[in-house]
Design an enzyme around this catalytic site. Sequence first.
Site, PDB file in Angstrom:
ATOM      1  N   ARG A 121       0.955  -1.073   0.215  1.00  0.00           N
ATOM      2  CA  ARG A 121       0.059  -0.082  -0.103  1.00  0.00           C
ATOM      3  C   ARG A 121       0.910   1.175  -0.104  1.00  0.00           C
ATOM      4  NH1 ARG A 121      -5.167  -2.003   1.032  1.00  0.00           N
ATOM      5  NH2 ARG A 121      -4.992  -3.842   1.720  1.00  0.00           N
ATOM      6  N   ASP A 189       4.325 -14.670   3.103  1.00  0.00           N
ATOM      7  CA  ASP A 189       5.733 -14.816   2.529  1.00  0.00           C
ATOM      8  C   ASP A 189       6.182 -15.498   3.791  1.00  0.00           C
ATOM      9  OD1 ASP A 189       6.930 -13.404   5.347  1.00  0.00           O
ATOM     10  OD2 ASP A 189       6.528 -11.619   4.356  1.00  0.00           O
ATOM     11  N   HIS A 204      -3.827 -14.027   5.950  1.00  0.00           N
ATOM     12  CA  HIS A 204      -4.331 -13.616   4.980  1.00  0.00           C
ATOM     13  C   HIS A 204      -3.331 -14.959   4.233  1.00  0.00           C
ATOM     14  CE1 HIS A 204      -4.351  -8.962   5.612  1.00  0.00           C
ATOM     15  NE2 HIS A 204      -5.419  -9.664   5.938  1.00  0.00           N
ATOM     16  N   CYS A 215      -9.597 -30.247  -7.559  1.00  0.00           N
ATOM     17  CA  CYS A 215      -9.498 -31.771  -6.897  1.00  0.00           C
ATOM     18  C   CYS A 215      -9.191 -31.587  -5.759  1.00  0.00           C
ATOM     19  CB  CYS A 215      -8.332 -32.390  -7.748  1.00  0.00           C
ATOM     20  SG  CYS A 215      -6.981 -32.283  -7.812  1.00  0.00           S
TER      21      CYS A 215
HETATM   22 ZN   LIG Z   1      -6.313 -30.726  -9.281  1.00  0.00          ZN
END
Ligand SMILES: [Zn+2]
Length: 332
Positions: A121, A189, A204, A215
């Site tokens: 930001r 990170d 986050h 899947c």
């Molecule tokens: Zn997959």
Amino acid sequence: MDAQPVVEVCGLAVTHVRLEDERLDPLCAQRRVTARELREIRDAGHFEPDEIGRVVRDALSVCFGEAHGDVGVEAEVVHRGHSTEVGTEVQQLARLIRTGRPCVVLTGAGISTESGVPDFRSPTGIWTQYDPMEYATISAFRRDPVKVWEFYARRFELLSEVEPNEGHRALADLEQRGYVSAVVTQNVDGLHTRAGSQDLIEVHGSIRSASCLACGERVSFADVVAALGDAPAPPCPSCGEIVKPDVVMFGELLPLGAIERAFELAREAGVLLVVGSSLEVHPVAALPEETLAAGGELAIVNRGPTPYDERAAVRVNAAAGQTLSRLLEALT
Ligand SMILES: [Zn+2]
């Protein structure tokens, strides 16, 4: 010839003097130094090693202080420099953490910028180069995952090169020594994990893995980086769909378990120590309110203001890494 007052730098009127061609400069340093102290300083070689520190300190304090004989008091004046102000705040922080356990830490981008991870930001942040609506929303990913991976491939490449800094390491150490009970982070990170933090809540998500939305297969960071060497976007090893990094994109819900745990920790915290967050992104920005409402204290280490500054018991406006290592020193 005019009679006019001369005012010295510190604002005191020296005297009324009469000036012709000459200028009268008020000699602040002279005025502040007591001759008795100066006469004692001849040559450093005349002193025993343990005396040199005292002489240098006393000389400095005389220069910076007022011209009265109490060198002890003058030394206090010297110690009001910027870095010592931070030192005092770190001492306050250490006291707060000693007496206010458990200490829960909340970290934001500011702790990782010192490792070279760009923030989002700030005026030079990631969102000034990439429109988050095009690269960081779940609908953008569903619409065009390869385009979104243009952005993430660069981030993954960068994040594979950065290392945890002294701030990450200090927090891991403080946890190991029992001063910090858990770290809640907005960062994706993975640097807290790499530094050794154990109880870590990544609200986050994290780039440490990616998942297949079709899947459910999960792929490690190392496998994603390897796959990006061969293709613009990493495919699912099971079904071939493009996997999505396990970071929370705009338009996605935060991981419920993580955010609930974060709020619980904030309520239980004796001290909530905020590091490198301007506390603007909700719901994480609401955590200090939880701590304060439950009777806990708030401490903030952040460059720049936050909406909670007035309510923080300790506020350190300084770099995260250096402040946290000094905190570790003060506590050990
Ligand atoms: Zn997959």
